[in-house]
Every structure is written in structure tokens, then in C-alpha cells.
Write a protein that holds these residues in place. Structure first.
Motif, mmCIF file in Angstrom:
data_model
loop_
_atom_site.group_PDB
_atom_site.id
_atom_site.type_symbol
_atom_site.label_atom_id
_atom_site.label_comp_id
_atom_site.label_asym_id
_atom_site.label_seq_id
_atom_site.Cartn_x
_atom_site.Cartn_y
_atom_site.Cartn_z
ATOM 1 N N TRP A 62 39.246 42.057 49.523
ATOM 2 C CA TRP A 62 39.810 43.218 50.220
ATOM 3 C C TRP A 62 41.252 43.516 49.824
ATOM 4 C CZ3 TRP A 62 35.808 45.570 51.898
ATOM 5 C CH2 TRP A 62 34.748 44.893 52.501
ATOM 6 N N GLU A 63 41.867 42.644 49.051
ATOM 7 C CA GLU A 63 43.265 42.828 48.670
ATOM 8 C C GLU A 63 43.434 44.098 47.836
ATOM 9 O OE1 GLU A 63 46.042 40.990 49.491
ATOM 10 O OE2 GLU A 63 44.666 40.013 50.880
ATOM 11 N N PRO A 64 44.513 44.839 48.074
ATOM 12 C CA PRO A 64 44.776 46.032 47.254
ATOM 13 C C PRO A 64 44.859 45.679 45.771
ATOM 14 C CG PRO A 64 46.219 45.996 49.157
ATOM 15 C CD PRO A 64 45.528 44.658 49.115
ATOM 16 N N ILE A 65 44.517 46.634 44.950
ATOM 17 C CA ILE A 65 44.593 46.471 43.502
ATOM 18 C C ILE A 65 45.780 47.313 43.024
ATOM 19 C CG2 ILE A 65 43.423 46.866 41.297
ATOM 20 C CD1 ILE A 65 40.749 46.533 42.917
ATOM 21 N N ASN A 66 46.770 46.652 42.493
ATOM 22 C CA ASN A 66 48.009 47.325 42.060
ATOM 23 C C ASN A 66 48.559 48.209 43.170
ATOM 24 O OD1 ASN A 66 47.244 46.066 39.698
ATOM 25 N ND2 ASN A 66 47.735 47.789 38.402
ATOM 26 N N GLY A 67 48.479 47.713 44.405
ATOM 27 C CA GLY A 67 49.027 48.425 45.556
ATOM 28 C C GLY A 67 48.108 49.477 46.147
ATOM 29 N N ILE A 68 46.897 49.622 45.615
ATOM 30 C CA ILE A 68 45.965 50.650 46.084
ATOM 31 C C ILE A 68 44.817 49.976 46.835
ATOM 32 C CG2 ILE A 68 44.411 52.518 45.377
ATOM 33 C CD1 ILE A 68 46.313 52.880 42.912
ATOM 34 N N SER A 69 44.781 50.234 48.138
ATOM 35 C CA SER A 69 43.752 49.624 48.983
ATOM 36 C C SER A 69 42.428 50.384 48.846
ATOM 37 C CB SER A 69 44.197 49.653 50.444
ATOM 38 O OG SER A 69 44.183 51.000 50.915
ATOM 39 N N LEU A 70 41.389 49.801 49.409
ATOM 40 C CA LEU A 70 40.089 50.474 49.425
ATOM 41 C C LEU A 70 40.186 51.769 50.224
ATOM 42 C CD1 LEU A 70 37.107 50.417 48.591
ATOM 43 C CD2 LEU A 70 36.643 49.103 50.666
ATOM 44 N N GLN A 71 40.949 51.752 51.319
ATOM 45 C CA GLN A 71 41.159 52.980 52.102
ATOM 46 C C GLN A 71 41.854 54.051 51.252
ATOM 47 O OE1 GLN A 71 40.557 53.746 55.778
ATOM 48 N NE2 GLN A 71 40.684 55.669 54.656
ATOM 49 N N ASP A 72 42.876 53.636 50.483
ATOM 50 C CA ASP A 72 43.571 54.574 49.595
ATOM 51 C C ASP A 72 42.597 55.168 48.581
ATOM 52 O OD1 ASP A 72 46.041 53.943 50.811
ATOM 53 O OD2 ASP A 72 46.475 52.381 49.313
#
Length: 132
Positions: A62-72
Motif C-alpha cells: 500500500w506504500e505510495p510509489i514515488n509519492g503517489i498513493s493508490l488514491q492519487d
């Protein structure tokens, strides 16, 4: 005898019984499935598909990828859909309007799709964020 051999043997016995009696075998629960003691649902991850196992809220998936979350990512996808954008290049352009870099956006797009391929829970959460 392995799990698959047990399932195969049970299916063969059920087929024999059906040939002999013309009726499907009576199974516990009457659901029409051949039940094999000790056999439960098989996680598609065993065959290279996305896992159906539940995922804890603090799992690294669930961790953001390069600051982009799943919600983003879901918000970006909704915005792109509303604007008729349906390709990666267009999504990256819309993301840049939000202040995201092309490199971070590409990493997030690829990364979230890969995570959905690892776990059905990620795809289900993504669809919830989309409102499906």
C-alpha cells in the motif's frame, strides 16, 4: 497423494457414479461441487495470477510509489476518464498539470498496475476509489 491427485481422483469417482446412476453424486452441502477433504480454495498466485489473500493495512504493497498513493492514482484515472484521456502519455500530461514529474508518474502507473497483478486486494481498492 498430492492435492491435485486427490481432486482428480474425486472427480473421476464422481464421473463414474454419474455414469452408473445417471445422477450427479450427492455432495455435502448439495452445491454441485466435488469436495476433497483437505482441499480448500486455491490462490491464483500459485499459478502466477494475482493473489486473493487478504492484505493488512500496514503491508508495504500500500506504500505510495514515488509519492503517489493508490488514491492519487485513482483520482488521476478519474480525471483522465472525465477528460477523455485514455493513454499513458495523456495521463502523464494531466499528472504534470498537478505538479507531478513525468518520471514519478510513469513509475507510479507501472508500479500500481504491477501491484494489482500481485494482489486482487489492490485492484479492488482501486475500483472502490474510482467509485465502482
Amino acid at each position: 497423494m498430492g492435492l491435485f491427485n486427490k481432486a482428480k481422483q474425486a472427480a473421476e469417482q464422481a464421473a463414474q457414479q454419474m455414469q452408473q446412476t445417471g445422477q450427479p453424486p450427492q455432495q455435502q452441502g448439495g452445491d454441485g461441487y466435488v469436495h476433497v477433504q483437505g482441499a480448500g480454495p486455491i490462490d491464483p498466485a500459485v499459478f502466477g495470477g494475482p493473489s486473493t489473500a487478504s492484505v493488512a493495512n500496514d503491508d508495504p504493497i500500500w506504500e505510495p510509489i514515488n509519492g503517489i498513493s493508490l488514491q492519487d492514482y485513482a483520482d488521476l484515472a478519474k480525471e483522465c476518464q472525465a477528460r477523455g484521456v485514455n493513454d499513458e502519455a495523456g495521463m502523464i500530461t494531466v499528472a504534470q498539470e498537478k505538479g507531478w514529474t513525468a518520471e514519478d508518474t510513469k513509475a507510479a502507473l507501472d508500479g500500481w498496475v504491477a501491484r494489482m497483478g500481485q494482489s486482487q486486494a489492490v485492484g479492488q481498492q482501486f475500483r472502490r476509489f474510482l467509485g465502482y
